[in-house]
Write a protein that holds these residues in place. Structure first.
Motif, PDB file in Angstrom:
ATOM      1  N   UNK A  86       0.821  -1.206   0.000  1.00  0.00           N
ATOM      2  CA  UNK A  86       0.000   0.000   0.000  1.00  0.00           C
ATOM      3  C   UNK A  86       0.857   1.259   0.000  1.00  0.00           C
ATOM      4  N   UNK A  87       1.889   1.247   0.803  1.00  0.00           N
ATOM      5  CA  UNK A  87       2.770   2.412   0.877  1.00  0.00           C
ATOM      6  C   UNK A  87       3.434   2.667  -0.465  1.00  0.00           C
ATOM      7  N   UNK A  88       3.875   1.604  -1.106  1.00  0.00           N
ATOM      8  CA  UNK A  88       4.525   1.749  -2.409  1.00  0.00           C
ATOM      9  C   UNK A  88       3.552   2.295  -3.450  1.00  0.00           C
ATOM     10  N   UNK A  89       2.299   1.838  -3.412  1.00  0.00           N
ATOM     11  CA  UNK A  89       1.326   2.232  -4.433  1.00  0.00           C
ATOM     12  C   UNK A  89       0.729   3.614  -4.198  1.00  0.00           C
ATOM     13  N   UNK A  90       0.609   4.017  -2.929  1.00  0.00           N
ATOM     14  CA  UNK A  90      -0.123   5.256  -2.625  1.00  0.00           C
ATOM     15  C   UNK A  90       0.714   6.345  -1.978  1.00  0.00           C
ATOM     16  N   UNK A  91       1.855   5.984  -1.428  1.00  0.00           N
ATOM     17  CA  UNK A  91       2.644   6.985  -0.720  1.00  0.00           C
ATOM     18  C   UNK A  91       2.189   7.233   0.704  1.00  0.00           C
ATOM     19  N   UNK A  92       1.224   6.438   1.202  1.00  0.00           N
ATOM     20  CA  UNK A  92       0.798   6.610   2.587  1.00  0.00           C
ATOM     21  C   UNK A  92       1.997   6.425   3.521  1.00  0.00           C
ATOM     22  N   UNK A  93       2.223   7.351   4.461  1.00  0.00           N
ATOM     23  CA  UNK A  93       3.433   7.309   5.296  1.00  0.00           C
ATOM     24  C   UNK A  93       3.314   6.350   6.477  1.00  0.00           C
ATOM     25  N   UNK A  94       3.075   5.077   6.186  1.00  0.00           N
ATOM     26  CA  UNK A  94       2.849   4.100   7.247  1.00  0.00           C
ATOM     27  C   UNK A  94       4.152   3.781   7.978  1.00  0.00           C
ATOM     28  N   UNK A  95       5.236   3.570   7.226  1.00  0.00           N
ATOM     29  CA  UNK A  95       6.517   3.302   7.876  1.00  0.00           C
ATOM     30  C   UNK A  95       6.913   4.454   8.783  1.00  0.00           C
ATOM     31  N   UNK A  96       6.734   5.680   8.316  1.00  0.00           N
ATOM     32  CA  UNK A  96       7.084   6.849   9.121  1.00  0.00           C
ATOM     33  C   UNK A  96       6.269   6.892  10.407  1.00  0.00           C
ATOM     34  N   UNK A  97       4.985   6.550  10.314  1.00  0.00           N
ATOM     35  CA  UNK A  97       4.130   6.556  11.501  1.00  0.00           C
ATOM     36  C   UNK A  97       4.596   5.496  12.501  1.00  0.00           C
ATOM     37  N   UNK A  98       4.948   4.308  11.996  1.00  0.00           N
ATOM     38  CA  UNK A  98       5.448   3.243  12.866  1.00  0.00           C
ATOM     39  C   UNK A  98       6.747   3.682  13.541  1.00  0.00           C
ATOM     40  N   UNK A  99       7.644   4.263  12.774  1.00  0.00           N
ATOM     41  CA  UNK A  99       8.930   4.676  13.342  1.00  0.00           C
ATOM     42  C   UNK A  99       8.788   5.857  14.286  1.00  0.00           C
ATOM     43  N   UNK A 100       7.829   6.733  14.045  1.00  0.00           N
ATOM     44  CA  UNK A 100       7.549   7.808  15.011  1.00  0.00           C
ATOM     45  C   UNK A 100       7.204   7.192  16.371  1.00  0.00           C
ATOM     46  N   UNK A 101       6.369   6.165  16.336  1.00  0.00           N
ATOM     47  CA  UNK A 101       5.968   5.527  17.606  1.00  0.00           C
ATOM     48  C   UNK A 101       7.156   4.820  18.249  1.00  0.00           C
ATOM     49  N   UNK A 102       7.930   4.065  17.462  1.00  0.00           N
ATOM     50  CA  UNK A 102       9.073   3.354  18.011  1.00  0.00           C
ATOM     51  C   UNK A 102      10.137   4.309  18.538  1.00  0.00           C
ATOM     52  N   UNK A 103      10.309   5.437  17.842  1.00  0.00           N
ATOM     53  CA  UNK A 103      11.306   6.413  18.267  1.00  0.00           C
ATOM     54  C   UNK A 103      10.817   7.238  19.455  1.00  0.00           C
ATOM     55  N   UNK A 104       9.486   7.320  19.603  1.00  0.00           N
ATOM     56  CA  UNK A 104       8.929   8.141  20.678  1.00  0.00           C
ATOM     57  C   UNK A 104       8.732   9.581  20.290  1.00  0.00           C
ATOM     58  N   UNK A 105       8.534   9.816  18.977  1.00  0.00           N
ATOM     59  CA  UNK A 105       8.346  11.182  18.487  1.00  0.00           C
ATOM     60  C   UNK A 105       6.933  11.649  18.812  1.00  0.00           C
ATOM     61  N   UNK A 106       6.818  12.800  19.428  1.00  0.00           N
ATOM     62  CA  UNK A 106       5.502  13.357  19.749  1.00  0.00           C
ATOM     63  C   UNK A 106       4.848  13.868  18.468  1.00  0.00           C
TER      64      UNK A 106
END
Length: 321
Positions: free
Chosen positions: A300-320
Motif C-alpha cells: 500500500x505504501x509503495x502504491x499510494x505513498x501513505x506514510x505508514x513506515x514513518x508513523x510506525x517509526x515515530x511511535x518506536x522512536x517516541x516522536x511526539x
C-alpha cells in the motif's frame, strides 16, 4: 552526550515489512538491534540480572550485542520459534523450547518500554469471534455471521441470506499442494455446499455476503488512520482481494467519522496501537471484516505513498505528534 537508545526489532530473517522500518530508523540515525528468536539458543545469547528493582543484561548475536536496560521500544514482527539442536531428544526439545520461549519472551516483555504490538494483546486479537463482538460494540457495522459444524444449521443460515454466504478461515491457511504453494481465501459458497457432511469435520465461519463496490485497508498507527481503497475487476478477487494483486487499483481515502471513532475504540479494547483493518464498502456504509495486529502494508505504501513506515517509526522512536 549519551548515545541514543536503541530499538529492538524482533522479526524473521526475511521480512520485507521489518526491513522498511529498519531502513527508516537507520535513516533517522536511531540505533537498531534486529534479532530472530529462532536464533536462540544456538546463535543468540541472553544474560540478565534482576537487581535494585530492574532487569539489566545483554542480548548478543555473533556480531553485535544489546544492553537490555537501554531499549526504548520493541517492534514485534512475528519472530520464529527457538531453533534447538537437531540431535536433541524429542521430549527434552519440548521442555527446552518451552523454557526458551518463557525465558526470552518473558524477560523481553518485562522491559519497561513500548511495544508495537504487545505480543499478548496481538495474540488475543487474532480470535475473529472476539473481533466481531468488539467491532460491533465499538459502533462498526458487522455482517451477520455463523460459526458452526452443523450442516443443517449452516444451510438454514445460507437460505435466510438468499442462498449464498461467504466462508472464510479463522486464521490464514497456507501450505503446499502438489508441490506448489497454496492458500485458502474467503469464498462464496451456496446453501447446497454448506449442507455437505464435510462441514461437520470442524468449525466453519460463515458470513453474510456484502455486495461491495470496493475494499478498504485502513492501517491505524498510534491514532493515525491511513486508509486506501482497493479496486479490482477480477471475479473471484471481488470476494477476497488477496488472491491476486496484479489487477489492483489503489486510491487513498478518508474514513467516515463514525468508522474512525469505531476503529480507535476497537484498538483501545484490544490493547493495540497498530492494526490493519479490512472493510467491504457498499454504496452507503463500511462493513468491518477483520483486523490484523501484524498486517502487511508495504504494497500500500509503495502504491499510494501513505506514510505508514514513518508513523510506525515515530511511535518506536517516541516522536511526539
Amino acid at each position: 552526550m549519551a548515545a541514543p537508545a536503541p530499538v529492538l526489532v524482533l522479526a524473521g530473517r526475511f521480512d520485507p515489512t521489518a526491513d522498511l522500518a529498519v531502513e527508516e530508523l537507520n535513516r533517522r540515525k536511531v540505533p537498531v538491534f534486529r534479532a530472530d528468536t529462532a536464533d536462540f539458543p544456538q546463535a543468540l545469547t541472553l544474560s540478565a540480572r534482576f537487581e535494585d528493582g530492574r532487569w539489566t543484561g545483554t542480548l548478543a548475536s555473533r556480531r553485535r550485542s544489546l544492553q537490555l536496560e537501554t531499549v526504548r521500544s520493541v517492534y514485534y514482527r512475528r519472530p520464529a520459534r527457538p531453533r534447538l539442536p537437531a540431535d536433541m531428544d524429542p521430549e527434552a526439545r519440548k521442555v527446552a523450547e518451552r523454557e526458551a520461549r518463557r525465558g526470552v519472551g518473558g524477560l523481553l516483555m518485562a522491559l519497561p518500554c513500548r511495544w508495537l504490538p504487545p505480543p499478548g494483546a496481538a495474540a488475543d486479537a487474532e480470535h475473529k469471534p472476539r473481533q466481531l463482538r468488539l467491532a460491533a460494540e465499538a459502533g462498526l457495522h458487522v455482517p451477520r455471521t455463523l460459526i458452526t459444524n452443523d450442516p443443517a444449521e449452516a444451510e438454514t443460515f445460507a437460505v435466510s441470506l438468499g442462498g449464498q454466504v461467504i466462508c472464510k478461515p479463522f486464521l490464514p491457511v497456507r501450505g503446499m499442494l502438489a508441490g506448489r504453494g497454496a492458500s485458502v481465501y474467503a469464498d462464496v459458497i451456496s446453501a447446497q455446499d454448506v449442507a455437505s457432511p464435510d462441514l461437520a469435520t470442524t468449525a466453519h465461519l460463515l458470513q453474510e455476503f456484502v455486495p461491495k463496490t470496493h475494499d478498504v485497508r485502513l492501517t491505524a498507527v498510534d491514532g493515525r488512520l491511513l486508509a486506501a481503497e482497493i479496486h479490482t475487476t477480477a471475479g473471484a478477487n471481488r470476494v477476497d482481494w488477496r488472491r491476486d494483486y496484479t489487477d489492483h487499483v489503489y486510491k487513498t481515502c478518508v474514513p467516515p467519522p463514525d468508522v474512525a471513532r469505531g476503529v480507535q475504540r476497537m484498538l483501545d479494547a484490544l490493547g493495540l496501537t497498530y492494526g490493519a483493518f479490512d472493510f467491504a464498502v457498499t454504496a452507503d456504509r463500511w462493513a468491518f471484516l477483520e483486523v490484523n495486529a501484524h498486517g502487511q502494508y508495504g504494497f500500500l505504501e509503495q502504491a499510494t505513498g501513505l506514510p505508514i513506515t514513518a508513523a510506525i517509526c515515530d511511535y518506536l522512536e517516541g516522536v511526539a505528534r
